[in-house]
Design a protein around this motif. Sequence first.
Motif, PDB file in Angstrom:
ATOM      1  N   HIS A 220     -16.415  -2.014  30.362  1.00 47.36           N
ATOM      2  CA  HIS A 220     -17.596  -2.167  29.502  1.00 47.36           C
ATOM      3  C   HIS A 220     -18.674  -2.997  30.193  1.00 47.36           C
ATOM      4  CE1 HIS A 220     -20.148  -2.603  26.009  1.00 47.36           C
ATOM      5  NE2 HIS A 220     -20.131  -3.912  26.196  1.00 47.36           N
ATOM      6  N   ARG A 221     -18.265  -4.114  30.806  1.00 47.98           N
ATOM      7  CA  ARG A 221     -19.243  -4.971  31.483  1.00 47.98           C
ATOM      8  C   ARG A 221     -19.909  -4.232  32.646  1.00 47.98           C
ATOM      9  NH1 ARG A 221     -17.215 -11.279  31.515  1.00 47.98           N
ATOM     10  NH2 ARG A 221     -17.697 -11.612  29.313  1.00 47.98           N
ATOM     11  N   LEU A 222     -19.139  -3.425  33.342  1.00 50.92           N
ATOM     12  CA  LEU A 222     -19.711  -2.650  34.444  1.00 50.92           C
ATOM     13  C   LEU A 222     -20.711  -1.614  33.943  1.00 50.92           C
ATOM     14  CD1 LEU A 222     -16.557  -2.173  36.699  1.00 50.92           C
ATOM     15  CD2 LEU A 222     -18.605  -3.506  37.258  1.00 50.92           C
ATOM     16  N   SER A 223     -20.425  -1.012  32.780  1.00 54.60           N
ATOM     17  CA  SER A 223     -21.364  -0.026  32.228  1.00 54.60           C
ATOM     18  C   SER A 223     -22.667  -0.706  31.808  1.00 54.60           C
ATOM     19  CB  SER A 223     -20.738   0.730  31.048  1.00 54.60           C
ATOM     20  OG  SER A 223     -20.572  -0.121  29.935  1.00 54.60           O
ATOM     21  N   VAL A 224     -22.554  -1.929  31.284  1.00 52.12           N
ATOM     22  CA  VAL A 224     -23.757  -2.701  30.937  1.00 52.12           C
ATOM     23  C   VAL A 224     -24.562  -3.004  32.204  1.00 52.12           C
ATOM     24  CG1 VAL A 224     -24.607  -4.924  30.056  1.00 52.12           C
ATOM     25  CG2 VAL A 224     -22.787  -3.710  28.828  1.00 52.12           C
ATOM     26  N   ALA A 225     -23.857  -3.413  33.259  1.00 49.97           N
ATOM     27  CA  ALA A 225     -24.527  -3.717  34.528  1.00 49.97           C
ATOM     28  C   ALA A 225     -25.280  -2.498  35.055  1.00 49.97           C
ATOM     29  CB  ALA A 225     -23.511  -4.199  35.553  1.00 49.97           C
ATOM     30  N   LYS A 226     -24.663  -1.349  34.934  1.00 52.86           N
ATOM     31  CA  LYS A 226     -25.295  -0.093  35.397  1.00 52.86           C
ATOM     32  C   LYS A 226     -26.561   0.184  34.584  1.00 52.86           C
ATOM     33  CE  LYS A 226     -24.704   3.606  38.112  1.00 52.86           C
ATOM     34  NZ  LYS A 226     -25.584   3.497  39.267  1.00 52.86           N
ATOM     35  N   GLU A 227     -26.455   0.007  33.255  1.00 54.75           N
ATOM     36  CA  GLU A 227     -27.628   0.215  32.382  1.00 54.75           C
ATOM     37  C   GLU A 227     -28.759  -0.753  32.732  1.00 54.75           C
ATOM     38  OE1 GLU A 227     -26.292  -0.127  28.333  1.00 54.75           O
ATOM     39  OE2 GLU A 227     -24.817   1.478  28.590  1.00 54.75           O
ATOM     40  N   LEU A 228     -28.390  -1.962  33.163  1.00 56.78           N
ATOM     41  CA  LEU A 228     -29.397  -2.981  33.476  1.00 56.78           C
ATOM     42  C   LEU A 228     -29.969  -2.816  34.893  1.00 56.78           C
ATOM     43  CD1 LEU A 228     -27.750  -6.136  31.867  1.00 56.78           C
ATOM     44  CD2 LEU A 228     -29.822  -4.989  31.096  1.00 56.78           C
ATOM     45  N   GLY A 229     -29.470  -1.833  35.636  1.00 57.94           N
ATOM     46  CA  GLY A 229     -30.107  -1.520  36.910  1.00 57.94           C
ATOM     47  C   GLY A 229     -29.292  -1.714  38.168  1.00 57.94           C
ATOM     48  N   ALA A 230     -27.994  -1.977  38.049  1.00 58.33           N
ATOM     49  CA  ALA A 230     -27.173  -2.071  39.262  1.00 58.33           C
ATOM     50  C   ALA A 230     -27.193  -0.731  39.997  1.00 58.33           C
ATOM     51  CB  ALA A 230     -25.739  -2.451  38.898  1.00 58.33           C
ATOM     52  N   ASP A 231     -27.301  -0.786  41.316  1.00 61.76           N
ATOM     53  CA  ASP A 231     -27.306   0.454  42.104  1.00 61.76           C
ATOM     54  C   ASP A 231     -25.910   1.033  42.233  1.00 61.76           C
ATOM     55  OD1 ASP A 231     -30.173   0.496  42.961  1.00 61.76           O
ATOM     56  OD2 ASP A 231     -29.598  -1.437  43.806  1.00 61.76           O
ATOM     57  N   GLY A 232     -24.921   0.161  42.208  1.00 58.37           N
ATOM     58  CA  GLY A 232     -23.538   0.612  42.290  1.00 58.37           C
ATOM     59  C   GLY A 232     -22.632  -0.356  41.562  1.00 58.37           C
ATOM     60  N   ILE A 233     -21.507   0.160  41.054  1.00 61.65           N
ATOM     61  CA  ILE A 233     -20.524  -0.683  40.369  1.00 61.65           C
ATOM     62  C   ILE A 233     -19.145  -0.397  40.949  1.00 61.65           C
ATOM     63  CG2 ILE A 233     -21.788  -0.990  38.191  1.00 61.65           C
ATOM     64  CD1 ILE A 233     -20.150   1.329  37.025  1.00 61.65           C
ATOM     65  N   ALA A 234     -18.300  -1.413  40.954  1.00 57.62           N
ATOM     66  CA  ALA A 234     -16.935  -1.236  41.462  1.00 57.62           C
ATOM     67  C   ALA A 234     -15.969  -1.950  40.529  1.00 57.62           C
ATOM     68  CB  ALA A 234     -16.812  -1.793  42.870  1.00 57.62           C
ATOM     69  N   LYS A 235     -14.982  -1.200  40.046  1.00 60.28           N
ATOM     70  CA  LYS A 235     -13.939  -1.818  39.227  1.00 60.28           C
ATOM     71  C   LYS A 235     -12.831  -2.301  40.159  1.00 60.28           C
ATOM     72  CE  LYS A 235     -11.056  -1.466  35.179  1.00 60.28           C
ATOM     73  NZ  LYS A 235     -10.391  -0.629  34.185  1.00 60.28           N
ATOM     74  N   VAL A 236     -12.432  -3.554  39.957  1.00 59.50           N
ATOM     75  CA  VAL A 236     -11.404  -4.149  40.808  1.00 59.50           C
ATOM     76  C   VAL A 236     -10.249  -4.662  39.948  1.00 59.50           C
ATOM     77  CG1 VAL A 236     -12.988  -4.773  42.672  1.00 59.50           C
ATOM     78  CG2 VAL A 236     -12.615  -6.372  40.769  1.00 59.50           C
ATOM     79  N   SER A 237      -9.173  -5.058  40.623  1.00 62.31           N
ATOM     80  CA  SER A 237      -8.005  -5.601  39.922  1.00 62.31           C
ATOM     81  C   SER A 237      -8.037  -7.128  39.977  1.00 62.31           C
ATOM     82  CB  SER A 237      -6.721  -5.103  40.593  1.00 62.31           C
ATOM     83  OG  SER A 237      -6.531  -5.796  41.820  1.00 62.31           O
ATOM     84  N   THR A 238      -7.039  -7.743  39.364  1.00 62.76           N
ATOM     85  CA  THR A 238      -6.902  -9.200  39.471  1.00 62.76           C
ATOM     86  C   THR A 238      -5.882  -9.572  40.551  1.00 62.76           C
ATOM     87  OG1 THR A 238      -5.249  -9.121  37.714  1.00 62.76           O
ATOM     88  CG2 THR A 238      -7.511  -9.637  37.056  1.00 62.76           C
ATOM     89  N   ASN A 239      -5.369  -8.571  41.263  1.00 58.09           N
ATOM     90  CA  ASN A 239      -4.313  -8.775  42.257  1.00 58.09           C
ATOM     91  C   ASN A 239      -4.905  -9.097  43.629  1.00 58.09           C
ATOM     92  OD1 ASN A 239      -2.120  -8.688  43.956  1.00 58.09           O
ATOM     93  ND2 ASN A 239      -1.325  -6.730  43.186  1.00 58.09           N
ATOM     94  N   ILE A 240      -4.608 -10.279  44.152  1.00 57.49           N
ATOM     95  CA  ILE A 240      -5.157 -10.721  45.441  1.00 57.49           C
ATOM     96  C   ILE A 240      -4.750  -9.794  46.593  1.00 57.49           C
ATOM     97  CG2 ILE A 240      -3.268 -12.301  46.073  1.00 57.49           C
ATOM     98  CD1 ILE A 240      -6.681 -13.700  46.390  1.00 57.49           C
ATOM     99  N   GLN A 241      -3.649  -9.082  46.414  1.00 59.59           N
ATOM    100  CA  GLN A 241      -3.180  -8.161  47.467  1.00 59.59           C
ATOM    101  C   GLN A 241      -4.142  -6.985  47.671  1.00 59.59           C
ATOM    102  OE1 GLN A 241      -0.520  -9.168  49.122  1.00 59.59           O
ATOM    103  NE2 GLN A 241      -0.244 -10.846  47.660  1.00 59.59           N
ATOM    104  N   ASP A 242      -5.011  -6.747  46.686  1.00 58.79           N
ATOM    105  CA  ASP A 242      -5.899  -5.577  46.740  1.00 58.79           C
ATOM    106  C   ASP A 242      -7.228  -5.853  47.449  1.00 58.79           C
ATOM    107  OD1 ASP A 242      -4.002  -4.151  45.334  1.00 58.79           O
ATOM    108  OD2 ASP A 242      -4.915  -4.563  43.370  1.00 58.79           O
ATOM    109  N   VAL A 243      -7.434  -7.098  47.908  1.00 58.90           N
ATOM    110  CA  VAL A 243      -8.747  -7.473  48.456  1.00 58.90           C
ATOM    111  C   VAL A 243      -9.191  -6.544  49.586  1.00 58.90           C
ATOM    112  CG1 VAL A 243     -10.003  -9.245  49.779  1.00 58.90           C
ATOM    113  CG2 VAL A 243      -8.724  -9.890  47.727  1.00 58.90           C
ATOM    114  N   ALA A 244      -8.327  -6.314  50.560  1.00 60.68           N
ATOM    115  CA  ALA A 244      -8.735  -5.534  51.747  1.00 60.68           C
ATOM    116  C   ALA A 244      -9.219  -4.142  51.374  1.00 60.68           C
ATOM    117  CB  ALA A 244      -7.582  -5.453  52.748  1.00 60.68           C
ATOM    118  N   GLU A 245      -8.445  -3.436  50.527  1.00 57.68           N
ATOM    119  CA  GLU A 245      -8.870  -2.077  50.181  1.00 57.68           C
ATOM    120  C   GLU A 245     -10.092  -2.085  49.265  1.00 57.68           C
ATOM    121  OE1 GLU A 245      -6.218  -0.143  46.785  1.00 57.68           O
ATOM    122  OE2 GLU A 245      -4.927  -1.061  48.314  1.00 57.68           O
TER     123      GLU A 245
END
Length: 367
Positions: A220-245
């Motif tokens: 939801h927050r990402l969709s709001v950001a997009k509406e407010l003019g973000a050029d791109g959005i990325a959904k991420v996890s809370t898992n530190i192991q996922d940082v590199a990818e």
Amino acid sequence: MGKGGMSQGGAEEVRDGEEENMAVWLVGINSLKIQPFKLPSPGPHDVRVRMKAVGICGSDVHYLKTMRCADFVVKEPMVIGHECAGIIEEVGSEVKTLLPGDRVALEPGISCWRCNLCKEGRYNLCPEMKFFATPPVHGSLANQVVHPADLCFKLPDNVSLEEGAMCEPLSVGVHACRRANVGPETNVLVMGAGPIGLVTMLAARAFGAPRIVIVDVDDHRLSVAKELGADGIAKVSTNIQDVAEEVVQIHKIMGTRVDVSFDCAGFNKTMSTALSATCPGGKVCLVGMGHSEMTVPLTPAAAREVDVIGIFRYKNTWPLCLEFIRSGKIDVKPLITHRFGFSQKEVEEAFETSARGGNAIKVMFNL
């Protein structure tokens, strides 16, 4: 106490025919009460302001839930609130720039103007700072407050009182962009699409950033950001192991280098991502304060000459915020998602709404 008022003694009594000044007091964990709030008479350089719009900040919710925020601890009942705008009721004898009836946005921090930091212009770092609703100083969620005139900024005719109150959170984004030297050649990554992440994104755009990507765990927050003019959005996890990818994903969405990253959450993972995603010679600005201590890959970032900068609140931002809003370069109105009046029931509902998060961005009181 600051100029805002005091809980007992030294304040003027209610004169005949005058309403009693009421305020929202934090009296204990999860306990707010509307109670009388005695104000001092305005000094020669002060004004008395009738509050009309007051927003709820994440720090207000922290105080309510835990009676503390970082190292600031509430030890006695305190009036809450610091994002505010109102109408001048009375001016001190030496005030030349404001008149009763003027609509103003209030900068909530009173610095000493005597220490070296104040003299150097970095008054936001003043050790003697008296800041609305930072213990032991009372805040501004009240019918009226007394405040220095030089910290009250007249609203342009086309700027509403609610927009005036939004200058406070917007100031954090503006100060961050100044510290990071954001401009038309700066591609920006924002970690966190909460209220501060969103105002930082809006400020970066107003400063000329050509491409802005914002990252969050919440759709939801990402969709709001997009509406407010973000050029791109990325959904991420809370898992530190996922940082590199996730850094690879962020680079793909950005499509060019990340010059400046703003960490508006302040967690191990968000800071690790920001440090890894930022280009050699770029900057990472830590805005959010989620963790007081972090374990992050600082050495590889240092080897790429990535500068890490911090911010604390803001300085000299209100005139620019008001100009951005007046000119239409920034529209803060979509950030205000919920509105409440000034009754015990509505105050409790408003804070519950803000604490719950969900689709709430900025919760605003109309007094």
